[in-house]
Scaffold this active site. Structure first.
Site, PDB file in Angstrom:
ATOM      1  N   HIS A   1       1.054  -1.067  -0.110  1.00  0.00           N
ATOM      2  CA  HIS A   1      -0.070   0.003   0.145  1.00  0.00           C
ATOM      3  C   HIS A   1       0.975   1.241  -0.010  1.00  0.00           C
ATOM      4  O   HIS A   1       0.660   2.097  -0.920  1.00  0.00           O
ATOM      5  CB  HIS A   1      -1.137  -0.113   1.210  1.00  0.00           C
ATOM      6  CG  HIS A   1      -1.716   1.132   1.431  1.00  0.00           C
ATOM      7  ND1 HIS A   1      -3.114   1.181   0.641  1.00  0.00           N
ATOM      8  CD2 HIS A   1      -1.683   2.440   1.804  1.00  0.00           C
ATOM      9  CE1 HIS A   1      -3.526   2.541   0.923  1.00  0.00           C
ATOM     10  NE2 HIS A   1      -2.704   3.192   1.636  1.00  0.00           N
ATOM     11  N   GLU A   2       1.999   1.147   0.839  1.00  0.00           N
ATOM     12  CA  GLU A   2       2.554   2.366   1.035  1.00  0.00           C
ATOM     13  C   GLU A   2       3.422   2.678  -0.320  1.00  0.00           C
ATOM     14  O   GLU A   2       3.908   3.835  -0.573  1.00  0.00           O
ATOM     15  CB  GLU A   2       3.418   2.476   2.370  1.00  0.00           C
ATOM     16  CG  GLU A   2       2.462   2.474   3.491  1.00  0.00           C
ATOM     17  CD  GLU A   2       1.560   3.467   3.631  1.00  0.00           C
ATOM     18  OE1 GLU A   2       1.802   4.692   2.978  1.00  0.00           O
ATOM     19  OE2 GLU A   2       0.638   3.294   4.306  1.00  0.00           O
TER      20      GLU A   2
ATOM     21  N   HIS B   1       1.855   4.639  -2.786  1.00  0.00           N
ATOM     22  CA  HIS B   1       1.990   6.168  -2.463  1.00  0.00           C
ATOM     23  C   HIS B   1       3.350   6.389  -3.111  1.00  0.00           C
ATOM     24  O   HIS B   1       3.571   7.558  -3.615  1.00  0.00           O
ATOM     25  CB  HIS B   1       1.762   6.431  -1.182  1.00  0.00           C
ATOM     26  CG  HIS B   1       0.505   6.183  -0.827  1.00  0.00           C
ATOM     27  ND1 HIS B   1      -0.624   6.851  -1.474  1.00  0.00           N
ATOM     28  CD2 HIS B   1      -0.181   5.651   0.195  1.00  0.00           C
ATOM     29  CE1 HIS B   1      -1.869   6.300  -0.965  1.00  0.00           C
ATOM     30  NE2 HIS B   1      -1.481   5.716   0.205  1.00  0.00           N
TER      31      HIS B   1
END
Length: 467
Positions: free
Chosen positions: A18-19, A22
């Site tokens: 997920h990170e 980003h």
């Protein structure tokens, strides 16, 4: 220990992906990344990359999330933080066009969806051992019995709401019934009988279980897997089964002279006869034995004291864990078909999750669907214990759930920031800071409420499991 390790591995993978979504989007958009952190709180490990941005990578003490800190003028404290290098200001997140900001924020949930597609593709292309959708004779009076289900029928497809879904496994059938059951629609089961003839069976109404994890929609219809011999897997200490002399490995043949072909037959018979003296026919080491059993009487689940102070309703309990072999088949797809099916699975799971959330908001679905870290850890351990395929399937499911959760339009989540940027994109003006501050407090309150409810559900499940 296995549960803890499986939980840590699962969380680490999901948070990292997920990170990283980003992070990669920020880098692609030219934004300077200051820190990439797995976990919150005090850093346990820390290192700085050799890239010109000198990004700090940390592994923190609380592994229930993560974050990517980007250069942003709004987050600088004038009293504590030194001024930003003027050469870096064009790379600040707050100075990027709204389209880039949307892309960076959306990249995290998108990464979770892409991970789920990769995981499902691996399972579908590699082949999965799943129970074949071959049905046992249904209990009289159930929807399955009324529809004409016969022993040995194999489900081929389910049609409902003008949609037809091919059924190749027991899990396919469960997902199809869950997805279509929200609207209480009728359905048509296409089955092939033991004689090879195909026929259509009409079910008047699919069950809407409200998303309650304790209610199996297939069992509600009266649909059950056709299994092999019913065998006692374990005898619990100080139980009716132990006092009767039953042993692990005993094959159950009959209860009170009635043949037992399904494990749930015996379970229903025992539950309906609390305190009764009964005869259980078993096969042990090639010999048939008639074993007298006095069934224990225990409080029935979900029952309280009767009216006028009468005793609570009771149910019978044998105290034996049963096992029953079912027909297993390998379900495998060609690579392109597996990719399409993986994408469809992610889409269907996302839609089902949103339907559940919507039903919970209007009180038509059980709040027990909300699960916290304790339940996730429990399922992670169970999936890992079953093998790599169930664990990969678990990872894919949680990855989809994480993606959907982060896209909810709640301030402090990615979806809340996306809502701000969409408003800015449509109006040409950013959402005022004072409104963002107020909505931030509302978002934190919502997250705390959801977290508290999820933890309450976790503790309740653990308490019920131990009681």
């Amino acid at each position: 220990m296995q549960t803890i390790l499986a939980f840590i591995v699962a969380l680490g993978i999901l948070i990292y992906v997920h990170e990283m979504g980003h992070y990669l989007a920020a880098r692609a958009c030219g934004v300077k990344v200051l820190r990439f952190s797995i976990g919150f709180g005090r850093p346990l490990l820390r290192w700085v990359s050799r890239h010109r941005d000198r990004t700090e990578w940390t592994l923190a003490a609380i592994p229930l999330g993560g974050y990517v800190k980007m250069l942003d003028e709004r987050e600088r404290d004038p009293e504590r933080d030194p001024p930003f290098d003027s050469a870096d200001l064009p790379r600040a997140f707050n100075r990027q066009p709204v389209g880039k900001r949307i892309a960076i924020v959306a990249a995290g949930p998108v990464a979770n969806f892409l991970l789920a597609i990769v995981l499902y593709f691996t399972l579908f292309a590699g082949g999965m051992q799943e129970p074949a959708p071959v049905l046992a004779a249904p209990v009289a009076g159930t929807a399955a019995a009324q529809a004409g289900v016969r022993d040995g029928d194999r489900v081929l497809a389910l049609s409902a709401n003008d949609e037809t879904e091919t059924v190749r496994s027991w899990n396919d059938l469960r997902m199809a019934v869950m997805a279509q059951g929200f609207d209480g629609a009728g359905a048509v089961l296409r089955v092939r009988g033991a004689d090879g003839a195909e026929r259509d069976l009409t079910i008047a109404r699919l069950p809407n279980t409200g998303g309650d994890p304790q209610r199996d929609p297939l069992a509600t219809l009266g649909l059950a897997l056709k299994g092999g011999p019913v065998t006692i897997r374990e005898v619990l200490p100080d139980s009716a089964a132990e006092r009767a002399g039953l042993r692990a490995g005993d094959r159950v043949l009959a209860w009170q002279g009635e043949p037992i072909r399904q494990a749930d037959q015996l379970i229903r018979a025992v539950r309906a006869n609390p305190g009764a003296q009964a005869t259980l026919s078993i096969e042990r080491e090639g010999r048939t034995l008639q074993v007298p059993v006095k069934v224990d009487a225990v409080p029935a689940e979900g029952e309280g004291p009767g009216e006028g102070g009468s005793k609570a309703a009771t149910a019978g309990k044998l105290g034996a864990a049963l096992t029953q072999a079912v027909q297993m088949e390998t379900v495998r797809d060609a690579p392109l078909q597996a990719l399409v099916r993986a994408g469809q699975q992610v889409w269907d799971t996302s839609v089902l999750s949103l339907k559940l959330l919507g039903r919970m908001l209007i009180g038509q679905a059980s709040l027990q669907n909300l699960s916290g870290p304790l339940t996730v850890a429990d399922y992670a351990g169970k999936a890992a214990n079953l093998g790599w395929q169930p664990f990969v399937g678990f990872l894919a499911l949680v990855s989809v759930s994480l993606g959907v959760l982060n896209l909810l339009p709640i301030p402090v989540l990615d979806g809340g920031h996306l809502l701000y940027y969409c408003v800015e994109f449509l109006t040409g003006r950013p959402v005022p800071d004072h409104w963002q501050a107020v909505l931030q407090k509302v978002g934190i309150a919502c997250i705390l409420l959801l977290t508290s409810l999820a933890l309450f559900n976790d503790v309740s499940r653990l308490f019920l499991a131990r009681s």
